[in-house]
Design a protein around this motif. Structure first.
Motif, PDB file in Angstrom:
ATOM      1  N   CYS A  77     -63.476  41.262 -54.793  1.00 34.56           N
ATOM      2  CA  CYS A  77     -64.104  39.940 -54.861  1.00 34.56           C
ATOM      3  C   CYS A  77     -63.062  38.858 -54.579  1.00 34.56           C
ATOM      4  O   CYS A  77     -61.977  38.861 -55.176  1.00 34.56           O
ATOM      5  CB  CYS A  77     -64.709  39.705 -56.237  1.00 34.56           C
ATOM      6  N   ALA A  78     -63.423  37.934 -53.711  1.00 31.50           N
ATOM      7  CA  ALA A  78     -62.495  36.856 -53.371  1.00 31.50           C
ATOM      8  C   ALA A  78     -62.122  36.044 -54.609  1.00 31.50           C
ATOM      9  O   ALA A  78     -61.019  35.497 -54.696  1.00 31.50           O
ATOM     10  CB  ALA A  78     -63.110  35.962 -52.310  1.00 31.50           C
ATOM     11  N   ALA A  79     -63.053  35.977 -55.578  1.00 34.67           N
ATOM     12  CA  ALA A  79     -62.778  35.215 -56.794  1.00 34.67           C
ATOM     13  C   ALA A  79     -61.622  35.811 -57.591  1.00 34.67           C
ATOM     14  O   ALA A  79     -61.039  35.132 -58.444  1.00 34.67           O
ATOM     15  CB  ALA A  79     -64.029  35.153 -57.667  1.00 34.67           C
ATOM     16  N   ASP A  80     -61.256  37.062 -57.310  1.00 37.87           N
ATOM     17  CA  ASP A  80     -60.151  37.714 -58.021  1.00 37.87           C
ATOM     18  C   ASP A  80     -58.799  37.436 -57.386  1.00 37.87           C
ATOM     19  O   ASP A  80     -57.780  37.958 -57.843  1.00 37.87           O
ATOM     20  CB  ASP A  80     -60.390  39.227 -58.082  1.00 37.87           C
ATOM     21  N   GLY A  81     -58.769  36.641 -56.331  1.00 42.33           N
ATOM     22  CA  GLY A  81     -57.511  36.316 -55.679  1.00 42.33           C
ATOM     23  C   GLY A  81     -57.152  37.310 -54.589  1.00 42.33           C
ATOM     24  O   GLY A  81     -57.972  38.106 -54.131  1.00 42.33           O
ATOM     25  N   ALA A  82     -55.867  37.278 -54.166  1.00 42.55           N
ATOM     26  CA  ALA A  82     -55.407  38.157 -53.088  1.00 42.55           C
ATOM     27  C   ALA A  82     -55.268  39.595 -53.592  1.00 42.55           C
ATOM     28  O   ALA A  82     -54.977  39.845 -54.766  1.00 42.55           O
ATOM     29  CB  ALA A  82     -54.079  37.658 -52.531  1.00 42.55           C
ATOM     30  N   LEU A  83     -55.479  40.543 -52.676  1.00 46.98           N
ATOM     31  CA  LEU A  83     -55.344  41.965 -52.990  1.00 46.98           C
ATOM     32  C   LEU A  83     -53.914  42.402 -52.722  1.00 46.98           C
ATOM     33  O   LEU A  83     -53.435  42.333 -51.576  1.00 46.98           O
ATOM     34  CB  LEU A  83     -56.310  42.779 -52.126  1.00 46.98           C
ATOM     35  N   ASN A  84     -53.192  42.843 -53.775  1.00 51.42           N
ATOM     36  CA  ASN A  84     -51.818  43.332 -53.630  1.00 51.42           C
ATOM     37  C   ASN A  84     -51.870  44.833 -53.363  1.00 51.42           C
ATOM     38  O   ASN A  84     -52.203  45.628 -54.250  1.00 51.42           O
ATOM     39  CB  ASN A  84     -51.009  43.040 -54.899  1.00 51.42           C
ATOM     40  N   LEU A  85     -51.532  45.222 -52.149  1.00 50.57           N
ATOM     41  CA  LEU A  85     -51.637  46.628 -51.757  1.00 50.57           C
ATOM     42  C   LEU A  85     -50.668  47.518 -52.513  1.00 50.57           C
ATOM     43  O   LEU A  85     -50.909  48.718 -52.679  1.00 50.57           O
ATOM     44  CB  LEU A  85     -51.421  46.747 -50.249  1.00 50.57           C
ATOM     45  N   ASN A  86     -49.552  46.954 -52.980  1.00 46.27           N
ATOM     46  CA  ASN A  86     -48.586  47.744 -53.738  1.00 46.27           C
ATOM     47  C   ASN A  86     -49.185  48.304 -55.022  1.00 46.27           C
ATOM     48  O   ASN A  86     -48.738  49.334 -55.535  1.00 46.27           O
ATOM     49  CB  ASN A  86     -47.358  46.891 -54.082  1.00 46.27           C
ATOM     50  N   ALA A 120     -59.043  34.753 -47.223  1.00 46.63           N
ATOM     51  CA  ALA A 120     -59.197  33.727 -46.196  1.00 46.63           C
ATOM     52  C   ALA A 120     -58.902  34.302 -44.813  1.00 46.63           C
ATOM     53  O   ALA A 120     -59.563  33.960 -43.824  1.00 46.63           O
ATOM     54  CB  ALA A 120     -58.273  32.550 -46.491  1.00 46.63           C
ATOM     55  N   ILE A 121     -57.909  35.200 -44.742  1.00 48.15           N
ATOM     56  CA  ILE A 121     -57.570  35.829 -43.461  1.00 48.15           C
ATOM     57  C   ILE A 121     -58.701  36.748 -43.027  1.00 48.15           C
ATOM     58  O   ILE A 121     -59.133  36.725 -41.869  1.00 48.15           O
ATOM     59  CB  ILE A 121     -56.247  36.607 -43.597  1.00 48.15           C
ATOM     60  N   ILE A 122     -59.190  37.555 -43.968  1.00 43.66           N
ATOM     61  CA  ILE A 122     -60.294  38.461 -43.638  1.00 43.66           C
ATOM     62  C   ILE A 122     -61.520  37.654 -43.205  1.00 43.66           C
ATOM     63  O   ILE A 122     -62.193  37.984 -42.222  1.00 43.66           O
ATOM     64  CB  ILE A 122     -60.646  39.336 -44.853  1.00 43.66           C
ATOM     65  N   GLY A 123     -61.818  36.565 -43.943  1.00 46.77           N
ATOM     66  CA  GLY A 123     -62.962  35.742 -43.610  1.00 46.77           C
ATOM     67  C   GLY A 123     -62.838  35.085 -42.250  1.00 46.77           C
ATOM     68  O   GLY A 123     -63.829  34.953 -41.516  1.00 46.77           O
ATOM     69  N   ALA A 124     -61.616  34.667 -41.893  1.00 43.62           N
ATOM     70  CA  ALA A 124     -61.408  34.038 -40.589  1.00 43.62           C
ATOM     71  C   ALA A 124     -61.668  35.030 -39.462  1.00 43.62           C
ATOM     72  O   ALA A 124     -62.285  34.693 -38.445  1.00 43.62           O
ATOM     73  CB  ALA A 124     -59.995  33.489 -40.504  1.00 43.62           C
ATOM     74  N   ILE A 125     -61.206  36.264 -39.639  1.00 42.80           N
ATOM     75  CA  ILE A 125     -61.427  37.289 -38.606  1.00 42.80           C
ATOM     76  C   ILE A 125     -62.912  37.646 -38.518  1.00 42.80           C
ATOM     77  O   ILE A 125     -63.464  37.816 -37.426  1.00 42.80           O
ATOM     78  CB  ILE A 125     -60.580  38.539 -38.912  1.00 42.80           C
ATOM     79  N   ALA A 126     -63.571  37.731 -39.685  1.00 41.51           N
ATOM     80  CA  ALA A 126     -64.978  38.130 -39.722  1.00 41.51           C
ATOM     81  C   ALA A 126     -65.936  36.995 -39.356  1.00 41.51           C
ATOM     82  O   ALA A 126     -67.133  37.228 -39.156  1.00 41.51           O
ATOM     83  CB  ALA A 126     -65.334  38.659 -41.109  1.00 41.51           C
ATOM     84  N   GLY A 127     -65.431  35.760 -39.286  1.00 37.93           N
ATOM     85  CA  GLY A 127     -66.283  34.635 -38.927  1.00 37.93           C
ATOM     86  C   GLY A 127     -67.143  34.116 -40.049  1.00 37.93           C
ATOM     87  O   GLY A 127     -68.237  33.588 -39.810  1.00 37.93           O
ATOM     88  N   TRP A 128     -66.661  34.231 -41.294  1.00 45.54           N
ATOM     89  CA  TRP A 128     -67.459  33.756 -42.413  1.00 45.54           C
ATOM     90  C   TRP A 128     -67.778  32.270 -42.301  1.00 45.54           C
ATOM     91  O   TRP A 128     -68.834  31.814 -42.741  1.00 45.54           O
ATOM     92  CB  TRP A 128     -66.727  34.010 -43.723  1.00 45.54           C
TER      93      TRP A 128
END
Length: 321
Positions: free
Chosen positions: A30-39, A76-84
């Motif tokens: 969920c975007a409301a949870d902030g950025a996803l840290n892959l580590n 925000a990056i994912i949304g920009a690529i997906a055209g949200w």
């Protein structure tokens, strides 16, 4: 030694306890949870992550790589690529992320699929509702993300609010996709439509000089209003006590005697005056015929100490009882 004889020697193979560095993402983010840290989704961290596709899109700026402590995926990056930004409704994106473990680990390269959900805003601003204005489209009150669903008494999932009677209703608006949907609830007050009608009347002149104004109310007019005298053609202005008008006719007053009264319902301030739930005051004329009233008008009480009551004294010209 014997030339060409077979020789033997020992060698030691060391198997280290290298930790599994496999990659295991949650199914949704969920975007409301902030950025996803892959580590956070490898056992010991490290390695290189590559965002391979977003909603099937693989063209530039894809693929791009992330590594180190700063390997985070911003919605925000994912949304920009997906055209949200091109769609005002709630959106999501299915993302393929490939993981290459750091050298020395025991993990193997793997690709995980995760769904990113756009942050949504369930805000809406209710207003008082007049019964006469039903049905109401609640979607017109959404100030946040449109396209959600509604719940509560008197409302359809599509947002048409049409309760069967006035009252207080708690309505909830939910928008987004599980597990990232958000909701907001408000109370809506539905006010009854009111009728304010009074009818003109003609009465004969009464010795008591009183008129019950309630008799002027229309059949659907509430009885909690107030009466006032607007105008009259009498020397002495009539007075009103609750719903009883008292008048006094003196020599020189000319028949027919007329009194204009006004009836005002309590103000429903949330609606403009003169609208169905806050009707304007109503006026009507009382005409008093100069013909002497021959009816029967007893006092409200009689004390035994005053002796017998003479009924003749309580009609204008007498008659039979």
């Amino acid at each position: 030694t014997i030339p060409c004889a077979t020789a033997f020697d020992d060698a030691v193979i060391t198997i280290t306890g290298a930790t599994e560095t496999g990659f295991d993402l949650p199914e949704a983010w969920c975007a409301a949870d902030g950025a996803l840290n892959l580590n956070d989704y490898t056992t010991v961290g490290g390695g290189v992550w590559t965002i391979v596709s977003v909603n099937g899109i693989t063209s530039a700026p894809l693929p791009f790589q992330l590594s180190g402590p700063g390997a985070t995926v911003d919605n925000a990056i994912i949304g920009a690529i997906a055209g949200w930004g091109l769609d005002p409704l709630a959106n999501f994106a299915t993302v393929a992320i490939h993981y290459q473990p750091a050298a020395g680990g025991c993990g193997i390269p793997i690709t995980e699929i995760i769904t990113f959900y756009e942050d949504v805003d369930p805000s809406w601003t209710p207003e008082p509702v007049c019964e006469a204005d039903l049905p109401i489209n609640l979607n017109d009150w959404v100030t946040g993300t449109p396209g959600g669903t509604w719940s509560g008494t008197g409302v359809t999932a599509g947002g048409i609010f049409n309760p069967t009677q006035p009252g207080l209703y708690t309505i909830t608006y939910t928008v987004g996709y599980e597990p990232c949907e958000e909701s907001e609830s408000h109370d809506i007050t539905v006010y009854p439509e009111l009728v304010n009608e009074i009818n003109p009347i003609t009465v004969c002149e009464s010795p008591s000089g009183t008129i019950n104004l309630s008799a002027m109310l229309g059949p659907d007019t509430p009885d909690n209003g107030t009466w006032t005298v607007v105008s009259d053609n009498l020397t002495i202005t009539p007075i009103i006590n609750n719903d009883v008008l008292s008048y006094y006719i003196v020599f020189g007053d000319v028949s027919p005697y007329q009194i204009v009264v006004e009836y005002t319902l309590p103000d429903v301030e949330v609606f403009p005056l003169g609208t169905p739930c806050n009707p304007a005051p109503a006026q009507a004329t009382i005409t008093i015929d100069g013909t002497t009233e021959t009816g029967f008008d007893l006092p409200d009480v009689w004390c035994a100490a005053d002796g017998p009551i003479n009924l003749v004294n309580y009609t204008a010209i007498g008659g039979g009882w």
